[in-house]
Design a protein around this motif. Structure first.
Motif, PDB file in Angstrom:
ATOM      1  N   LYS A 121       0.843  -1.211   0.000  1.00  0.00           N
ATOM      2  CA  LYS A 121       0.000   0.000   0.000  1.00  0.00           C
ATOM      3  C   LYS A 121       0.867   1.246   0.000  1.00  0.00           C
ATOM      4  N   LYS A 122       1.960   1.190   0.785  1.00  0.00           N
ATOM      5  CA  LYS A 122       2.874   2.342   0.830  1.00  0.00           C
ATOM      6  C   LYS A 122       3.445   2.630  -0.548  1.00  0.00           C
ATOM      7  N   LYS A 123       3.694   1.549  -1.296  1.00  0.00           N
ATOM      8  CA  LYS A 123       4.255   1.713  -2.651  1.00  0.00           C
ATOM      9  C   LYS A 123       3.199   2.183  -3.627  1.00  0.00           C
ATOM     10  N   GLY A 124       1.942   2.150  -3.187  1.00  0.00           N
ATOM     11  CA  GLY A 124       0.863   2.614  -4.060  1.00  0.00           C
ATOM     12  C   GLY A 124       0.311   1.551  -4.981  1.00  0.00           C
ATOM     13  N   ILE A 125      -0.201   0.470  -4.427  1.00  0.00           N
ATOM     14  CA  ILE A 125      -0.810  -0.551  -5.287  1.00  0.00           C
ATOM     15  C   ILE A 125      -2.138  -0.036  -5.833  1.00  0.00           C
ATOM     16  N   PHE A 126      -2.552  -0.614  -6.939  1.00  0.00           N
ATOM     17  CA  PHE A 126      -3.789  -0.205  -7.596  1.00  0.00           C
ATOM     18  C   PHE A 126      -4.996  -0.608  -6.749  1.00  0.00           C
ATOM     19  N   ALA A 127      -5.063  -1.871  -6.365  1.00  0.00           N
ATOM     20  CA  ALA A 127      -6.180  -2.334  -5.525  1.00  0.00           C
ATOM     21  C   ALA A 127      -5.766  -3.615  -4.815  1.00  0.00           C
ATOM     22  N   SER A 128      -6.370  -3.856  -3.644  1.00  0.00           N
ATOM     23  CA  SER A 128      -6.053  -5.083  -2.897  1.00  0.00           C
ATOM     24  C   SER A 128      -7.313  -5.901  -2.688  1.00  0.00           C
ATOM     25  N   LEU A 129      -7.122  -7.205  -2.689  1.00  0.00           N
ATOM     26  CA  LEU A 129      -8.238  -8.128  -2.484  1.00  0.00           C
ATOM     27  C   LEU A 129      -7.746  -9.234  -1.570  1.00  0.00           C
ATOM     28  N   CYS A 130      -8.539  -9.603  -0.570  1.00  0.00           N
ATOM     29  CA  CYS A 130      -8.118 -10.733   0.254  1.00  0.00           C
ATOM     30  C   CYS A 130      -9.128 -11.871   0.178  1.00  0.00           C
ATOM     31  N   ILE A 131      -8.587 -13.081   0.318  1.00  0.00           N
ATOM     32  CA  ILE A 131      -9.415 -14.279   0.440  1.00  0.00           C
ATOM     33  C   ILE A 131      -9.157 -14.808   1.838  1.00  0.00           C
ATOM     34  N   CYS A 132     -10.198 -14.824   2.647  1.00  0.00           N
ATOM     35  CA  CYS A 132      -9.986 -15.031   4.074  1.00  0.00           C
ATOM     36  C   CYS A 132     -11.164 -15.798   4.663  1.00  0.00           C
ATOM     37  N   ASN A 133     -10.899 -16.521   5.756  1.00  0.00           N
ATOM     38  CA  ASN A 133     -11.978 -17.305   6.376  1.00  0.00           C
ATOM     39  C   ASN A 133     -12.617 -16.579   7.557  1.00  0.00           C
ATOM     40  N   VAL A 134     -12.015 -15.477   7.996  1.00  0.00           N
ATOM     41  CA  VAL A 134     -12.511 -14.806   9.210  1.00  0.00           C
ATOM     42  C   VAL A 134     -12.969 -13.385   8.858  1.00  0.00           C
ATOM     43  N   PRO A 135     -14.290 -13.176   8.810  1.00  0.00           N
ATOM     44  CA  PRO A 135     -14.808 -11.884   8.333  1.00  0.00           C
ATOM     45  C   PRO A 135     -14.404 -10.689   9.192  1.00  0.00           C
ATOM     46  N   THR A 136     -14.135 -10.931  10.479  1.00  0.00           N
ATOM     47  CA  THR A 136     -13.813  -9.812  11.377  1.00  0.00           C
ATOM     48  C   THR A 136     -12.303  -9.552  11.470  1.00  0.00           C
ATOM     49  N   SER A 137     -11.516 -10.199  10.612  1.00  0.00           N
ATOM     50  CA  SER A 137     -10.053 -10.130  10.766  1.00  0.00           C
ATOM     51  C   SER A 137      -9.465  -8.801  10.289  1.00  0.00           C
ATOM     52  N   THR A 138      -8.246  -8.557  10.712  1.00  0.00           N
ATOM     53  CA  THR A 138      -7.513  -7.353  10.315  1.00  0.00           C
ATOM     54  C   THR A 138      -7.330  -7.299   8.803  1.00  0.00           C
ATOM     55  N   LEU A 139      -7.015  -8.438   8.205  1.00  0.00           N
ATOM     56  CA  LEU A 139      -6.766  -8.466   6.760  1.00  0.00           C
ATOM     57  C   LEU A 139      -8.004  -8.014   5.985  1.00  0.00           C
TER      58      LEU A 139
END
Ligand code: M6R
Length: 366
Positions: A121-139
């Motif tokens: 993010k600091k480098k300036g990515i276009f967009a981020s997407l996560c695949i995760c099992n825990v909806p309340t997580s930090t990620l």
């Protein structure tokens, strides 16, 4: 609650058909197309603009990303890199223009994965997407787009249903990206129908449990094993090797089968079992000749092969007939017998299957 199962890991292996069903629920339309907003309302606009995929994860989640890399390039025609978070975050990397930064994590709390996302993010990515099992997580909180796998709580330290549901989620992502790049409707429906057939197929693979348990004995006294696969089944072999290491404490290494003759063949002898996955694809003849290389050195082979592939069992070569499935979903299907194998070997060795020594379920330290 473990119910009637001896360990959480076994319960979670057996839960995979239902877990995959949950991953697909509400993401698929009646006409076997993926919901346009399965990855969030902004997803279609973002997917239109992306030119590259960077996948970041650790451990088993990294292996899921590694499988998806093959899919992104072959199905969506988009370049894709995959790297472990602990390497990526400390490296001076170059971010191609309009990169979709994909993180994969069961817990969403893995320190290195979070740090890699923050670096990017600091480098300036276009967009981020996560695949995760825990909806309340930090990620999930820190990503632009999030896809929840709905695998249900995973208690065993060794990841099983989290992995196969990540693969299903990743295939949905690959197809969603491919659609905006011109994937044909019929191909989308074909892949979706294959994903929908997975619960039934996995039930038939789980029925191989007893046969796998019987051969697990033969691994009990071994110190080293080799896992072989080619193409998208190389990361499946990596995942098989990680499972065995983690819970049975037997040294296991995965190799892309074509690399055997470049070194590891020197290790092969009667004392080192070699496990191979042999789906019915255009690499099968190459794989068969790799298996011959092992047999010629008296290596003991255990081959999980598509029932349409002819590999004749002989002394030192055991063949397990797998349901015949298309190459699209084969990595998900071939993962399951390797999970069962590790599980039974660990039980025979009397290790603490659900809580292996030195490991934590969620690695929140660097
Ligand atoms: O929660 P995460 O998916 O981010 O965890 C990543 C790894 O720590 C995890 O997959 C680990 O490798 C498992 N114990 C493997 O079974």
């Amino acid at each position: 609650d473990k119910g009637t199962y001896r360990h959480y890991m076994l319960k979670e292996i057996y839960e995979q058909p239902q877990a995959i069903q949950r991953t697909l629920e509400d993401r698929i339309q009646a006409n076997h197309r993926i919901q346009p907003h399965a990855f969030g309302t902004q997803a279609p606009d973002i997917f239109e603009k992306i030119k590259h995929i960077q996948i970041i994860a650790c451990g088993t989640s990294y292996h899921a990303g590694y499988v998806a890399r093959y899919w992104f390039e072959s199905i969506a025609g988009i370049s894709c890199n995959v790297e472990v978070a602990s390497e990526y975050r400390y490296r001076q990397s170059v971010l191609p223009e309009n990169t979709l930064f994909v993180t994969i994590s069961q817990s969403g709390e893995t320190a290195d994965t979070l740090a890699a996302l923050r670096e990017a993010k600091k480098k300036g990515i276009f967009a981020s997407l996560c695949i995760c099992n825990v909806p309340t997580s930090t990620l999930v909180r820190e990503s632009d787009l999030a896809f929840i796998t709905h695998a249900g709580p995973e208690i065993g330290v060794a990841s099983t249903k989290a992995f196969t549901t990540q693969l299903v989620a990743l295939m949905l992502l690959v197809v969603s990206v491919a659609k905006v790049r011109g994937l044909e409707l019929a191909r989308e429906q074909q892949i979706v129908q294959q994903l929908q057939s997975l619960p039934v197929i996995l039930d038939s693979v789980l029925a191989m449990d007893k046969a796998i348990e019987r051969i697990a004995e033969e691994f009990g006294e071994k110190h080293h094993t080799l896992f072989l696969g080619r193409g998208a089944h190389y990361p499946v072999a990596m995942e098989g090797a990680l499972k065995l290491k983690e819970i049975s404490y037997i040294h296991a290494e995965a190799y892309p089968a074509g690399e055997l003759k470049h070194g590891p063949l020197a290790l092969v002898d009667h004392d080192m079992p070699v496990v191979a996955v042999a789906p019915n694809n255009d690499l099968i003849d190459k794989l068969k000749s790799n298996l011959q290389e092992v047999r010629a050195r008296a290596g003991e082979l255990y081959v999980f092969a598509d029932s349409k592939v002819h590999i004749t069992p002989e002394i030192g070569l055991k063949v397990f007939a797998m349901p015949s499935v298309s190459d699209d979903i084969a990595p998900i299907v071939y993962t399951v017998p390797l999970q069962l194998l590790s599980y039974h070997v660990a039980v025979i060795r009397g290790t603490d299957v659900d809580q292996p020594r030195n490991l934590a379920k969620s690695v929140t330290v660097e």
